[in-house]
Scaffold this motif. Structure first.
Motif, PDB file in Angstrom:
ATOM      1  N   ALA A   1      46.078  55.446  64.786  1.00 56.43           N
ATOM      2  CA  ALA A   1      47.398  55.532  65.413  1.00 56.43           C
ATOM      3  C   ALA A   1      47.333  56.411  66.649  1.00 56.43           C
ATOM      4  O   ALA A   1      46.395  57.201  66.833  1.00 56.43           O
ATOM      5  CB  ALA A   1      48.424  56.091  64.438  1.00 56.43           C
TER       6      ALA A   1
ATOM      7  N   PHE B   1      55.608  59.266  66.922  1.00 56.72           N
ATOM      8  CA  PHE B   1      54.781  58.080  66.733  1.00 56.72           C
ATOM      9  C   PHE B   1      54.860  57.174  67.953  1.00 56.72           C
ATOM     10  O   PHE B   1      55.938  56.979  68.525  1.00 56.72           O
ATOM     11  CB  PHE B   1      55.255  57.338  65.485  1.00 56.72           C
ATOM     12  CG  PHE B   1      54.663  55.973  65.313  1.00 56.72           C
ATOM     13  CD1 PHE B   1      55.398  54.841  65.617  1.00 56.72           C
ATOM     14  CD2 PHE B   1      53.370  55.824  64.843  1.00 56.72           C
ATOM     15  CE1 PHE B   1      54.864  53.577  65.457  1.00 56.72           C
ATOM     16  CE2 PHE B   1      52.823  54.567  64.667  1.00 56.72           C
ATOM     17  CZ  PHE B   1      53.572  53.434  64.974  1.00 56.72           C
TER      18      PHE B   1
ATOM     19  N   LYS C   1      57.305  50.270  57.030  1.00 60.81           N
ATOM     20  CA  LYS C   1      57.611  51.562  57.645  1.00 60.81           C
ATOM     21  C   LYS C   1      56.485  52.562  57.441  1.00 60.81           C
ATOM     22  O   LYS C   1      56.568  53.706  57.925  1.00 60.81           O
ATOM     23  CB  LYS C   1      58.906  52.111  57.064  1.00 60.81           C
ATOM     24  CG  LYS C   1      60.138  51.268  57.409  1.00 60.81           C
ATOM     25  CD  LYS C   1      61.407  51.912  56.903  1.00 60.81           C
ATOM     26  CE  LYS C   1      62.621  51.074  57.285  1.00 60.81           C
ATOM     27  NZ  LYS C   1      63.881  51.696  56.815  1.00 60.81           N
TER      28      LYS C   1
ATOM     29  N   ARG D   1      53.577  55.321  60.173  1.00 57.98           N
ATOM     30  CA  ARG D   1      54.230  55.811  61.389  1.00 57.98           C
ATOM     31  C   ARG D   1      54.492  57.311  61.349  1.00 57.98           C
ATOM     32  O   ARG D   1      55.161  57.844  62.246  1.00 57.98           O
ATOM     33  CB  ARG D   1      55.557  55.092  61.595  1.00 57.98           C
ATOM     34  CG  ARG D   1      55.424  53.596  61.550  1.00 57.98           C
ATOM     35  CD  ARG D   1      56.734  52.898  61.841  1.00 57.98           C
ATOM     36  NE  ARG D   1      56.639  51.482  61.552  1.00 57.98           N
ATOM     37  CZ  ARG D   1      57.362  50.548  62.126  1.00 57.98           C
ATOM     38  NH1 ARG D   1      58.254  50.870  63.024  1.00 57.98           N
ATOM     39  NH2 ARG D   1      57.216  49.282  61.802  1.00 57.98           N
TER      40      ARG D   1
ATOM     41  N   TYR E   1      51.931  48.165  64.890  1.00 62.04           N
ATOM     42  CA  TYR E   1      53.330  48.565  64.935  1.00 62.04           C
ATOM     43  C   TYR E   1      53.529  49.516  66.103  1.00 62.04           C
ATOM     44  O   TYR E   1      52.636  50.273  66.466  1.00 62.04           O
ATOM     45  CB  TYR E   1      53.754  49.219  63.621  1.00 62.04           C
ATOM     46  CG  TYR E   1      53.825  48.225  62.494  1.00 62.04           C
ATOM     47  CD1 TYR E   1      52.722  47.989  61.690  1.00 62.04           C
ATOM     48  CD2 TYR E   1      54.980  47.488  62.271  1.00 62.04           C
ATOM     49  CE1 TYR E   1      52.775  47.047  60.679  1.00 62.04           C
ATOM     50  CE2 TYR E   1      55.038  46.548  61.260  1.00 62.04           C
ATOM     51  CZ  TYR E   1      53.922  46.331  60.464  1.00 62.04           C
ATOM     52  OH  TYR E   1      53.980  45.399  59.473  1.00 62.04           O
ATOM     53  N   TYR E   2      54.726  49.467  66.652  1.00 58.84           N
ATOM     54  CA  TYR E   2      55.030  50.252  67.831  1.00 58.84           C
ATOM     55  C   TYR E   2      56.373  50.950  67.698  1.00 58.84           C
ATOM     56  O   TYR E   2      57.298  50.443  67.063  1.00 58.84           O
ATOM     57  CB  TYR E   2      55.084  49.352  69.074  1.00 58.84           C
ATOM     58  CG  TYR E   2      53.793  48.637  69.354  1.00 58.84           C
ATOM     59  CD1 TYR E   2      53.542  47.381  68.806  1.00 58.84           C
ATOM     60  CD2 TYR E   2      52.819  49.221  70.142  1.00 58.84           C
ATOM     61  CE1 TYR E   2      52.345  46.731  69.053  1.00 58.84           C
ATOM     62  CE2 TYR E   2      51.620  48.579  70.394  1.00 58.84           C
ATOM     63  CZ  TYR E   2      51.395  47.333  69.839  1.00 58.84           C
ATOM     64  OH  TYR E   2      50.208  46.701  70.086  1.00 58.84           O
ATOM     65  N   ALA E   3      56.464  52.095  68.338  1.00 56.37           N
ATOM     66  CA  ALA E   3      57.766  52.722  68.487  1.00 56.37           C
ATOM     67  C   ALA E   3      58.614  51.843  69.404  1.00 56.37           C
ATOM     68  O   ALA E   3      58.088  51.196  70.320  1.00 56.37           O
ATOM     69  CB  ALA E   3      57.614  54.111  69.091  1.00 56.37           C
TER      70      ALA E   3
END
Length: 128
Positions: free
Chosen positions: A35, A47, A107, A110, A59-61
């Motif tokens: 990450a 994150f 979820k 993160r 996954y992204y903010a």
């Protein structure tokens, strides 16, 4: 002890690109979820993006979705973060993190506490 070495930070004008890299020499890289986090002055670490061990899940903010892309090359023990359309609010120290038990799904993956190893950070400064 896993060593993470970030590179690629620097000064860029708003709208420009940068690509961060994080190398983890001498380890079985594919066992780690990876990450990127960042921390701006006076703010908490947040994150940015995460990638699963195989690279199949990312996954992204919300703040970077569509502008940043996380990828990894397990053969080179490296994770990348190309960043496009940079904004002044992207200015921060960017940290690479590796998690031996972290799961990048839903979820999960993160949160900083899910990661066991951290790099020293690389400064990204976006001028307006």
């Amino acid at each position: 002890q896993l060593q993470l070495v970030e590179s690629g930070g620097g000064l860029v004008q708003a709208g420009g690109p940068l690509r961060l890299s994080c190398a983890a020499p001498g380890c079985t890289f594919s066992v780690f979820a990876m990450a990127w986090f960042r921390q701006a002055p006076g703010k908490e670490r947040e994150f940015v993006a995460a990638i699963s061990r195989s690279g199949g899940s990312t996954y992204y903010a919300d703040s970077v979705s569509g502008r940043f892309t996380i990828s990894r090359d397990n053969a080179k023990n490296t994770v990348y973060l190309p960043m496009y359309s940079l904004k002044p609010e992207d200015t921060a120290v960017y940290y690479c993190a590796a998690g031996i038990t972290a799961v990048v799904a839903g979820k999960a993956g993160r949160n900083a506490y899910e990661y066991d190893y951290w790099g020293q950070g690389t400064q990204v400064t976006v001028s307006s």
